[in-house]
Write an enzyme that holds these catalytic residues in place. Sequence first.
Site, short mmCIF file in Angstrom:
data_model
loop_
_atom_site.label_atom_id
_atom_site.label_comp_id
_atom_site.label_asym_id
_atom_site.label_seq_id
_atom_site.Cartn_x
_atom_site.Cartn_y
_atom_site.Cartn_z
N HIS A 155 4.58 -15.31 -7.56
CA HIS A 155 4.07 -14.21 -6.73
C HIS A 155 5.21 -13.51 -6.02
O HIS A 155 6.32 -14.04 -5.91
CB HIS A 155 3.08 -14.75 -5.70
CG HIS A 155 1.72 -15.03 -6.27
ND1 HIS A 155 1.44 -16.18 -6.97
CD2 HIS A 155 0.57 -14.29 -6.28
CE1 HIS A 155 0.17 -16.15 -7.37
NE2 HIS A 155 -0.37 -15.02 -6.97
N LYS A 159 4.04 -13.27 0.08
CA LYS A 159 2.84 -14.14 0.07
C LYS A 159 3.01 -15.26 1.08
O LYS A 159 4.07 -15.89 1.14
CB LYS A 159 2.63 -14.69 -1.35
CG LYS A 159 1.35 -15.47 -1.49
CD LYS A 159 0.97 -15.68 -2.94
CE LYS A 159 -0.26 -16.54 -3.08
NZ LYS A 159 -1.45 -15.96 -2.43
P1 NAP Z 1 -1.05 -7.59 3.18
O1 NAP Z 1 -0.55 -6.38 2.46
O2 NAP Z 1 -0.11 -8.37 4.04
O3 NAP Z 1 -2.31 -7.14 4.06
C1 NAP Z 1 -2.95 -7.99 4.98
C2 NAP Z 1 -3.81 -7.16 5.91
O4 NAP Z 1 -4.43 -8.05 6.84
C3 NAP Z 1 -3.04 -6.13 6.70
O5 NAP Z 1 -3.79 -4.94 6.80
C4 NAP Z 1 -2.90 -6.81 8.07
O6 NAP Z 1 -2.80 -5.88 9.14
C5 NAP Z 1 -4.22 -7.54 8.16
N1 NAP Z 1 -4.14 -8.63 9.13
C6 NAP Z 1 -3.21 -9.60 9.22
N2 NAP Z 1 -3.45 -10.38 10.27
C7 NAP Z 1 -4.56 -9.88 10.87
C8 NAP Z 1 -5.28 -10.25 12.04
N3 NAP Z 1 -4.92 -11.29 12.80
N4 NAP Z 1 -6.38 -9.52 12.36
C9 NAP Z 1 -6.77 -8.45 11.60
N5 NAP Z 1 -6.09 -8.05 10.48
C10 NAP Z 1 -5.00 -8.76 10.14
O7 NAP Z 1 -1.65 -8.64 2.14
P2 NAP Z 1 -2.35 -8.35 0.72
O8 NAP Z 1 -1.36 -8.48 -0.37
O9 NAP Z 1 -3.20 -7.14 0.82
O10 NAP Z 1 -3.30 -9.64 0.63
C11 NAP Z 1 -4.36 -9.85 1.54
C12 NAP Z 1 -5.02 -11.18 1.20
O11 NAP Z 1 -5.59 -11.09 -0.10
C13 NAP Z 1 -4.04 -12.37 1.16
O12 NAP Z 1 -4.70 -13.52 1.62
C14 NAP Z 1 -3.71 -12.50 -0.32
O13 NAP Z 1 -3.29 -13.80 -0.67
C15 NAP Z 1 -5.06 -12.15 -0.91
N6 NAP Z 1 -5.05 -11.68 -2.30
C16 NAP Z 1 -6.14 -11.97 -3.02
C17 NAP Z 1 -6.26 -11.54 -4.31
C18 NAP Z 1 -7.52 -11.87 -5.07
O14 NAP Z 1 -7.66 -11.46 -6.23
N7 NAP Z 1 -8.46 -12.59 -4.46
C19 NAP Z 1 -5.25 -10.78 -4.90
C20 NAP Z 1 -4.12 -10.47 -4.13
C21 NAP Z 1 -4.05 -10.90 -2.81
P3 NAP Z 1 -1.42 -5.75 10.03
O15 NAP Z 1 -0.63 -4.66 9.38
O16 NAP Z 1 -1.94 -5.41 11.36
O17 NAP Z 1 -0.72 -7.08 9.98
#
Ligand code: NAP
Length: 266
Positions: A155, A159
């Site tokens: 990844h 992550k």
């Molecule tokens: P990312 O770009 O870091 O986005 C995370 C989001 O969550 C940001 O908008 C962040 O806002 C917000 N956040 C973080 N802490 C928070 C809090 N305490 N309260 C409210 N909002 C908060 O991550 P990403 O790549 O989009 O991934 C998000 C999640 O999806 C991760 O857990 C990742 O492992 C998972 N994921 C899942 C799949 C799937 O197929 N299921 C695929 C890819 C990723 P701020 O800017 O304010 O920090």
Amino acid sequence: MNNVRIIVAGPRGRMGQEAVKLVDRTAHFELAAVIDRKHNGMNLSELEGFQGFDAPIYSDVEECFSHIEADVLIDLTTPEVGMYHTETALKHGIRPVVGTTGFSKEDLDTLERITSEKGLGCIIAPNFAIGAILMMKFSQMASKYFGDVEIIEMHHDRKLDAPSGTAAKTADMISAVREAKVQGHPDEKETLTGARGADVDGMKIHSVRLPGLVAHQQVLFGSDGELLTVRHDSFNRASFMTGVKLAVETVMKLDVLVYGLENIIE
Ligand code: NAP
């Protein structure tokens, strides 16, 4: 089908941005609100990159779920806050579709109990990519014939959790059909801690983190004189959205927790 009213948590994140676009372009989906800890009281359309996406922003989850009439929460945040969002959504009768990875076994048990008490659907999917689901299913099928397996997940370096939810889920699915087996030499010793990776029932998981990667996994099966590799690559986050759409449509018909999209894809 009636319009599904959706709240997206984490809309500025890489996955959240794709989810907002998915909701916007899907005729029977409606963006009811977003949960964003940094822009309370604003409208999503005021944020850079979201012109034309009209939805109120809430930082307080309780306030959001009390004021907004919604059917589904799509959570794409972090495991700590994602668990709180999911429990609170269920409390308010809103069905969660959770892509956030890193939920513990205890979290899943708690959510299973709440969903069955309430008779409310909830989908938690460590991987929404349809190809990745097939990779897990093919790996489970192969493990009936190949007892020796090592999982290498790769990844991007932003992550937070390791191993990936997909790798943990793949190991679970393999464990369910594979005869328990300690792999490698019985006297094997690591001269550098972690060299052999994490252990799940004797099989190994290795986590690679590098800039440039998105989400990739290969499952290696070894036997006398042969190697089978099952591999999947997500090259961008749009690859996850077919699964998110399917999960939102399916969760509306469920009254229990489903963990893993493989349980709703035949
Ligand atoms: P990312 O770009 O870091 O986005 C995370 C989001 O969550 C940001 O908008 C962040 O806002 C917000 N956040 C973080 N802490 C928070 C809090 N305490 N309260 C409210 N909002 C908060 O991550 P990403 O790549 O989009 O991934 C998000 C999640 O999806 C991760 O857990 C990742 O492992 C998972 N994921 C899942 C799949 C799937 O197929 N299921 C695929 C890819 C990723 P701020 O800017 O304010 O920090």
